[in-house]
Design a protein around this motif. Structure first.
Motif, PDB file in Angstrom:
ATOM      1  N   UNK A  93       0.856  -1.195   0.000  1.00  0.00           N
ATOM      2  CA  UNK A  93       0.000   0.000   0.000  1.00  0.00           C
ATOM      3  C   UNK A  93       0.890   1.243   0.000  1.00  0.00           C
ATOM      4  N   UNK A  94       0.573   2.196  -0.879  1.00  0.00           N
ATOM      5  CA  UNK A  94       1.358   3.420  -0.970  1.00  0.00           C
ATOM      6  C   UNK A  94       0.500   4.628  -0.624  1.00  0.00           C
ATOM      7  N   UNK A  95       1.116   5.560   0.089  1.00  0.00           N
ATOM      8  CA  UNK A  95       0.446   6.825   0.413  1.00  0.00           C
ATOM      9  C   UNK A  95       1.320   7.961  -0.105  1.00  0.00           C
ATOM     10  N   UNK A  96       0.718   8.868  -0.870  1.00  0.00           N
ATOM     11  CA  UNK A  96       1.466   9.943  -1.510  1.00  0.00           C
ATOM     12  C   UNK A  96       1.232  11.262  -0.788  1.00  0.00           C
ATOM     13  N   UNK A  97       2.315  11.987  -0.552  1.00  0.00           N
ATOM     14  CA  UNK A  97       2.250  13.331   0.018  1.00  0.00           C
ATOM     15  C   UNK A  97       2.955  14.278  -0.959  1.00  0.00           C
ATOM     16  N   UNK A  98       2.174  15.044  -1.715  1.00  0.00           N
ATOM     17  CA  UNK A  98       2.747  15.995  -2.672  1.00  0.00           C
ATOM     18  C   UNK A  98       2.948  17.354  -2.010  1.00  0.00           C
ATOM     19  N   UNK A  99       3.633  17.348  -0.896  1.00  0.00           N
ATOM     20  CA  UNK A  99       3.858  18.589  -0.146  1.00  0.00           C
ATOM     21  C   UNK A  99       5.183  18.470   0.582  1.00  0.00           C
ATOM     22  N   UNK A 100       5.827  19.592   0.861  1.00  0.00           N
ATOM     23  CA  UNK A 100       7.070  19.529   1.629  1.00  0.00           C
ATOM     24  C   UNK A 100       6.782  19.228   3.090  1.00  0.00           C
ATOM     25  N   UNK A 101       7.753  18.673   3.782  1.00  0.00           N
ATOM     26  CA  UNK A 101       7.642  18.489   5.222  1.00  0.00           C
ATOM     27  C   UNK A 101       7.776  19.857   5.870  1.00  0.00           C
ATOM     28  N   UNK A 102       6.834  20.214   6.735  1.00  0.00           N
ATOM     29  CA  UNK A 102       6.843  21.526   7.373  1.00  0.00           C
ATOM     30  C   UNK A 102       6.642  21.389   8.880  1.00  0.00           C
ATOM     31  N   UNK A 103       6.830  22.486   9.564  1.00  0.00           N
ATOM     32  CA  UNK A 103       6.589  22.510  11.012  1.00  0.00           C
ATOM     33  C   UNK A 103       5.145  22.121  11.312  1.00  0.00           C
TER      34      UNK A 103
ATOM     35  N   UNK B 227      14.381  15.425  12.277  1.00  0.00           N
ATOM     36  CA  UNK B 227      14.932  14.974  13.556  1.00  0.00           C
ATOM     37  C   UNK B 227      14.033  15.360  14.723  1.00  0.00           C
ATOM     38  N   UNK B 228      13.635  16.629  14.751  1.00  0.00           N
ATOM     39  CA  UNK B 228      12.830  17.113  15.871  1.00  0.00           C
ATOM     40  C   UNK B 228      11.474  16.414  15.934  1.00  0.00           C
ATOM     41  N   UNK B 229      10.842  16.252  14.765  1.00  0.00           N
ATOM     42  CA  UNK B 229       9.540  15.595  14.728  1.00  0.00           C
ATOM     43  C   UNK B 229       9.656  14.133  15.142  1.00  0.00           C
ATOM     44  N   UNK B 230      10.750  13.469  14.780  1.00  0.00           N
ATOM     45  CA  UNK B 230      10.940  12.068  15.169  1.00  0.00           C
ATOM     46  C   UNK B 230      11.175  11.939  16.675  1.00  0.00           C
ATOM     47  N   UNK B 231      11.862  12.914  17.264  1.00  0.00           N
ATOM     48  CA  UNK B 231      12.041  12.906  18.719  1.00  0.00           C
ATOM     49  C   UNK B 231      10.678  13.012  19.402  1.00  0.00           C
ATOM     50  N   UNK B 232       9.857  13.958  18.952  1.00  0.00           N
ATOM     51  CA  UNK B 232       8.553  14.183  19.579  1.00  0.00           C
ATOM     52  C   UNK B 232       7.594  13.015  19.364  1.00  0.00           C
TER      53      UNK B 232
ATOM     54  N   UNK C  76      11.163  19.851  25.317  1.00  0.00           N
ATOM     55  CA  UNK C  76      10.620  20.978  26.079  1.00  0.00           C
ATOM     56  C   UNK C  76      10.005  22.052  25.180  1.00  0.00           C
ATOM     57  N   UNK C  77      10.697  22.385  24.094  1.00  0.00           N
ATOM     58  CA  UNK C  77      10.283  23.516  23.262  1.00  0.00           C
ATOM     59  C   UNK C  77       9.576  23.136  21.965  1.00  0.00           C
ATOM     60  N   UNK C  78       9.595  21.846  21.617  1.00  0.00           N
ATOM     61  CA  UNK C  78       8.973  21.422  20.357  1.00  0.00           C
ATOM     62  C   UNK C  78       9.933  21.598  19.195  1.00  0.00           C
ATOM     63  N   UNK C  79       9.417  21.445  17.997  1.00  0.00           N
ATOM     64  CA  UNK C  79      10.235  21.560  16.791  1.00  0.00           C
ATOM     65  C   UNK C  79      10.877  22.940  16.728  1.00  0.00           C
ATOM     66  N   UNK C  80      12.177  22.951  16.460  1.00  0.00           N
ATOM     67  CA  UNK C  80      12.924  24.209  16.379  1.00  0.00           C
ATOM     68  C   UNK C  80      13.433  24.413  14.959  1.00  0.00           C
ATOM     69  N   UNK C  81      12.653  25.095  14.111  1.00  0.00           N
ATOM     70  CA  UNK C  81      13.062  25.285  12.717  1.00  0.00           C
ATOM     71  C   UNK C  81      14.379  26.045  12.625  1.00  0.00           C
TER      72      UNK C  81
END
Length: 337
Positions: free
Chosen positions: A94-104, A131-136, A241-246
């Protein structure tokens, strides 16, 4: 089960392991030189669900290394074309497509739906975001990076192991992409295949996962070495503590009175400040060209000067612009510092 017969015969897989693969969900962020071979091998292995995330379109310059795409695909969505090719390889996946960039805004919600994340990106900003999203979300991710003839490989955030920020706590100002430095297509093929191997080891629970280690490969010298990396708990605690830090890197233009058109993607750094800087990514030019001044000289730039040159050709040939000048050498030539 004849499709998977050869790997089921391995004691590390067997029927139980094949079932683990069938129930696994892997997200590939970036379906390019790294993501294409990784996706092909994970599809062949029978990973049950594969997410394909890429907002870019196929370009002729991609074809020597992005092995899922053909000449007839130029101009089409990478994620969509990849899905069509991979479905023909294995209809059971099964494939799922995301035609968008990864964002905050979307990173954590998308990543938490998958078991393992594979990094096929080519810029520092997205790697820090990943990295930050994977930590959270408490998800492991397989990192790879390429520079000319050299490659790096590791697994981050695996079983409380080190993260990307533990090794690279600060971003450099300039991204070093294949566009600027060049690459032989075989190198991302090698790294992408090794990434797929790390994913399979994690799903199957076998072998020694490349966590707490950074593998360095030099293709031309035929050499490789593996160095030990340590966890820096304070870097992980900051994100928890602070969440994703762009990663935002501001800079000043040498000439603030000049009009500029930035055709890079929204995540690319550094970001020049100024009221006369238009940011219109390449893929949006045909829908947003009216925003560009026609009666004043406009300097068009990207990271290296190659995309901006193509952008000028598009705007000149399709919309009649004759006031655009390319910034040879890219953004670093027009900013201070």
């Amino acid at each position: 089960m004849s499709r998977y017969d050869r790997q089921i015969k391995l004691k590390e897989v067997g029927l139980e392991g094949q079932e683990k693969l069938r129930n696994a969900k892997v997200l590939i962020v970036g379906v390019g030189g790294l993501g294409c071979p990784a996706a092909m091998y994970l599809t062949g292995a029978g990973v049950g669900k594969i997410g394909l995330m890429d907002h870019d379109k196929v370009d002729m310059s991609n074809l020597h290394r992005q092995v899922l795409f053909h000449e007839s695909d130029v101009g089409k969505s990478k994620a969509v074309v990849a899905k069509e090719r991979l479905e023909k390889q294995n209809s059971e996946v099964q494939f799922e497509v995301f035609e968008a960039p990864l964002t905050v805004d979307n990173a954590e919600d998308i990543i938490k739906q998958y078991d393992v994340i594979l990094d096929g990106t080519d810029n520092f900003e997205t790697k820090y975001l990943l990295n930050d999203a994977c930590i959270l979300a408490d998800k492991p991710w397989v990192f790879a990076s390429i520079y000319k003839n050299e490659g790096q490989l590791s697994v981050f955030n695996y079983q409380n192991g080190p993260t990307y920020r533990c090794v690279f706590p600060k971003s450099t100002r300039q991204n070093i992409s294949c566009e600027a430095t060049g690459v032989l297509g075989v190198l991302p093929g090698i790294l992408g295949t090794l990434q797929a191997a790390e994913v399979l080891k994690m799903i199957l629970g076998v072998g020694e996962v490349l966590s707490c280690k950074l593998k360095l490969i030099n293709m031309m010298q035929g050499s490789e070495q593996t160095i030990k990396i340590n966890k820096r708990p304070e870097e992980v605690e900051k994100i928890c503590k602070n969440g994703i830090s762009p990663v935002y890197i501001d800079c000043d233009l040498k000439n603030k009175e000049q009009w500029y058109l930035d055709v890079r993607e929204v995540f690319e750094q550094p970001k020049p400040k100024g009221k006369k800087v238009l940011s219109i990514p390449m893929n949006d030019l045909t829908s947003r060209y009216r925003e560009i001044p026609e009666n004043q000289e406009v300097f068009v730039f990207c990271q290296s000067g190659k995309r901006s040159k193509n952008a000028i050709e598009i705007l000149k040939n399709e919309f009649g612009f004759h006031n655009l000048k390319n910034v040879e050498g890219g953004i670093e030539t027009i900013i201070d510092g």
